[in-house]
Design a protein around this motif. Structure first.
Motif, PDB file in Angstrom:
ATOM      1  N   LEU A   1       0.767  -1.166  -0.265  1.00 46.92           N
ATOM      2  CA  LEU A   1       0.070  -0.140  -0.130  1.00 46.92           C
ATOM      3  C   LEU A   1       0.672   1.435  -0.355  1.00 46.92           C
ATOM      4  O   LEU A   1       0.298   2.372  -0.286  1.00 46.92           O
ATOM      5  N   THR A   2       2.077   1.516   0.860  1.00 48.97           N
ATOM      6  CA  THR A   2       2.701   2.310   1.008  1.00 48.97           C
ATOM      7  C   THR A   2       3.462   2.716  -0.570  1.00 48.97           C
ATOM      8  O   THR A   2       3.374   3.645  -0.624  1.00 48.97           O
ATOM      9  N   VAL A   3       4.101   1.666  -1.571  1.00 47.10           N
ATOM     10  CA  VAL A   3       3.823   2.084  -2.787  1.00 47.10           C
ATOM     11  C   VAL A   3       3.094   2.581  -3.510  1.00 47.10           C
ATOM     12  O   VAL A   3       3.652   2.929  -4.483  1.00 47.10           O
ATOM     13  N   ALA A   4       2.092   2.065  -3.249  1.00 43.78           N
ATOM     14  CA  ALA A   4       1.140   2.098  -4.071  1.00 43.78           C
ATOM     15  C   ALA A   4       0.410   4.103  -4.239  1.00 43.78           C
ATOM     16  O   ALA A   4       0.597   4.785  -5.161  1.00 43.78           O
ATOM     17  N   LEU A   5       0.230   3.862  -2.486  1.00 40.77           N
ATOM     18  CA  LEU A   5      -0.528   5.244  -2.668  1.00 40.77           C
ATOM     19  C   LEU A   5       0.606   6.268  -2.580  1.00 40.77           C
ATOM     20  O   LEU A   5       0.328   7.706  -2.884  1.00 40.77           O
ATOM     21  N   ASP A   6       1.702   6.379  -2.428  1.00 39.75           N
ATOM     22  CA  ASP A   6       3.246   7.024  -2.716  1.00 39.75           C
ATOM     23  C   ASP A   6       2.975   7.200  -4.507  1.00 39.75           C
ATOM     24  O   ASP A   6       2.857   8.645  -4.235  1.00 39.75           O
ATOM     25  N   ALA A   7       3.091   6.473  -4.781  1.00 38.66           N
ATOM     26  CA  ALA A   7       2.608   7.117  -7.224  1.00 38.66           C
ATOM     27  C   ALA A   7       1.322   6.837  -6.641  1.00 38.66           C
ATOM     28  O   ALA A   7       1.208   8.173  -7.544  1.00 38.66           O
ATOM     29  N   ASP A   8       0.125   7.065  -6.552  1.00 33.33           N
ATOM     30  CA  ASP A   8      -0.916   7.388  -6.023  1.00 33.33           C
ATOM     31  C   ASP A   8      -1.463   9.423  -6.285  1.00 33.33           C
ATOM     32  O   ASP A   8      -2.104   9.489  -6.945  1.00 33.33           O
ATOM     33  N   LEU A   9      -0.349   9.384  -4.516  1.00 30.92           N
ATOM     34  CA  LEU A   9      -0.470  10.378  -4.064  1.00 30.92           C
ATOM     35  C   LEU A   9       0.387  11.625  -4.405  1.00 30.92           C
ATOM     36  O   LEU A   9       0.756  13.024  -4.077  1.00 30.92           O
ATOM     37  N   ALA A  10       1.523  11.135  -5.534  1.00 32.61           N
ATOM     38  CA  ALA A  10       2.712  12.216  -6.199  1.00 32.61           C
ATOM     39  C   ALA A  10       2.540  13.158  -7.021  1.00 32.61           C
ATOM     40  O   ALA A  10       2.918  14.148  -6.015  1.00 32.61           O
ATOM     41  N   ALA A  11       1.348  13.009  -7.225  1.00 27.24           N
ATOM     42  CA  ALA A  11       0.748  15.255  -7.937  1.00 27.24           C
ATOM     43  C   ALA A  11       0.490  15.821  -6.883  1.00 27.24           C
ATOM     44  O   ALA A  11       0.774  17.394  -6.732  1.00 27.24           O
TER      45      ALA A  11
END
Length: 539
Positions: free
Chosen positions: A40-50
């Motif tokens: 989840l950390t990897v996925a949400l980091d990417a999802d929330l980067a912008a």
């Protein structure tokens, strides 16, 4: 669970299947949760980067730049090379005439000196008189050393051109732009030469020369912060406003007043804003002037004056002021409340137009929320009750002004407008009293939070302060130091920290360029630091 997850469903399902397989084969029960958390950390980091990048860009935190405690507005026709010294002399004369000693200061300003009276009886009174002696000396020194922190040369409402025929007004305003710049910049260059001579004499062991004496009429022709207010971008004043702003900036750049790579304290003010389109237009003017004058990008910032109801509440009911800030291309330096234009536009009778009217409080509360975290400064408005005339009238106006200044400070508006030299007295008395009466408690709480109590003792302040409050306490101390209300020695003695530690606490992950010992700036100060701060990440 994966149906409710918005990012990287393939990666998540793979991680889940692997973790579940491990759990079923006898792995520890925590393995599934750990694998899921990692995925989840990897996925949400990417999802929330912008969104993270946008938040850091729009809300970089407090500016590292010193914030002036006031802006003195003077009509352009009254501005000349010696105007700051002239204003300081007038303020000092009013101070010495009506406040000859600490006892007189207590009689006039006792309420703001004491703050909220405690229960100490005679002890409270003794502390008030003791503090008044320090306050009297500090304010008088301020009026001698740096009477004006921020000067705004007014080519708008205060520039009335009475007696000038309509057909001559363009020529008259052009002439004032040229004269003001010529006089101020010549005076500033002379002051710089004096400073260099003084430094050379000191290095040679000769002491200061007579030409560098503080009594010189060329002392500080420009304060740390300065600029102009020009005509608004409303249809009736747009052409003249554009002409004055363009002429002023072009000539200032040509004379070297706006160096290409070094920021300055120059602060133009855009008045009577009614739409985001007007801020867009101001941004375009700044960009095109930078290109035409060979200035670096973002050299020109500006203040937005909030003095129309439309700037607070848009036609769709939204808080338009927030959109104004974010439409400014990171150029917005501050939001300045305009007491009388705003009140009049809201239909408030002239007698009741004031900084503490409920309509004013509503507007400023919206401004405060809109500016929070952006690095954009806030300024309250002015009172048109001037300290002039008989002594009783002067003291009554001072008492009113000091109360309003103290009220603004308590509400988080650390700057306000002044319209008359004698208002500088009540401005600095109220401001210095605000910081000095709260300094002991603020420092005690800081030292308890940081574990820096003098002597190594672990102090208890009686508060359970969180990191955000600790940052606010550090910011309070920095503001007090910057305006000269307190000394670095007082803060070190009470809190066990120096200026550098305060700066690190108030803006984690960033460094301040001003020396820790400085309580007032050199002749020119960096006002554009807040633009460059946008590139820094606050934690």
């Amino acid at each position: 669970m994966s149906a409710g997850f918005s990012g990287s469903p393939g990666a998540l399902s793979g991680a889940l299947s692997g973790a579940l397989s491990g759990a079923l084969s006898g792995a520890p029960s925590g393995a599934l949760a750990d694998a899921l958390a990692a995925s989840l950390t990897v996925a949400l980091d990417a999802d929330l980067a912008a969104a993270d990048a946008d938040l850091a860009e729009r809300y970089p935190g407090p500016s590292a730049t010193r914030h002036p405690v006031h802006t003195l507005y003077l009509p352009a026709e009254r501005v000349h090379a010696g105007v700051v010294a002239e204003v300081g002399a007038a303020a000092l004369d009013a101070f010495d005439t009506h406040l000859p000693d600490a006892a007189a200061l207590v009689r006039v300003f006792g309420d703001v000196v004491a703050g909220e009276p405690g229960t100490g009886g005679d002890d409270d009174e003794a502390r008030t008189h003791s503090e008044a002696a320090s306050l009297h000396a500090l304010v008088r020194s301020k009026l001698e050393r740096e009477p004006v922190e921020d000067l705004r040369i007014d080519f708008e409402d205060g520039f009335t051109q009475r007696g000038v025929p309509a057909g001559d007004r363009d020529r008259d305003e052009d002439a004032h732009v040229d004269r003001v710049l010529a006089e101020l910049l010549v005076g500033q260059r002379a002051r710089s030469e004096q400073s260099e001579q003084s430094e050379q004499s000191a290095a040679a062991g000769q002491g200061p020369t007579s030409s560098s004496s503080l009594s010189s009429p060329l002392v500080a022709p420009l304060p740390a912060f300065w600029g102009l207010r020009f005509g608004s971008l409303d249809p009736q004043t747009r052409r003249r406003g554009i002409r004055t702003f363009s002429r002023f900036v072009s000539r200032l750049a040509a004379e070297g007043g706006l160096p290409r790579s070094l920021p300055s304290g120059f602060r133009p003010t855009l008045p009577k804003v009614t739409s985001v389109d007007q801020v867009d237009a101001m941004v375009r003017m700044c960009r095109e002037l930078e290109q035409a004058c060979g200035l670096a990008e973002l050299s020109i910032g500006f203040e937005i004056q909030i003095e129309t109801p439309q700037s607070i509440c848009g036609p769709d009911g939204s808080a338009l002021v927030a959109r104004l800030v974010h439409a400014s291309d990171r150029r917005c330096i501050g939001l300045h409340y305009g007491t009388y234009d705003y009140s009049a536009a809201c239909g408030i009778a002239a007698e009741y137009q004031a900084m503490d009217h409920p309509a004013a409080d509503h507007a400023k509360a919206v401004m405060q929320v809109a500016a929070a975290g952006t690095g954009v400064a806030l300024s309250d408005g002015s009172t048109n009750r001037l300290p002039v005339g008989e002594p009783a009238a002067v003291l009554a106006a001072w008492t009113l002004h000091a109360r309003l200044v103290d009220r603004s400070l308590r509400r988080g508006f650390y700057q306000g407008w002044d319209l008359h030299p004698a208002q500088l007295v009540s401005r600095y008395v109220a401001t210095y009293a605000f910081y000095r009466r709260s300094l002991p408690t603020a420092c005690t709480r800081l030292s308890a939070y940081l574990g820096t109590a003098p002597g190594g003792a672990r102090a208890s302040a009686g508060y359970l302060d969180e990191p955000a409050t600790a940052r606010a306490l550090a910011d309070f101390c920095v503001r007090a130091l910057d305006c000269g209300a307190v000394t670095a020695g007082e803060v070190a003695e009470l809190a066990g920290v120096d200026r550098a530690a305060l700066d690190r606490l108030r803006r984690p992950g960033t460094e301040r360029t001003l020396a820790p010992e400085r309580t007032h700036p050199p002749e020119q100060s960096h006002h554009r630091d807040h633009v460059h701060d946008r590139a820094e990440t606050t934690t």
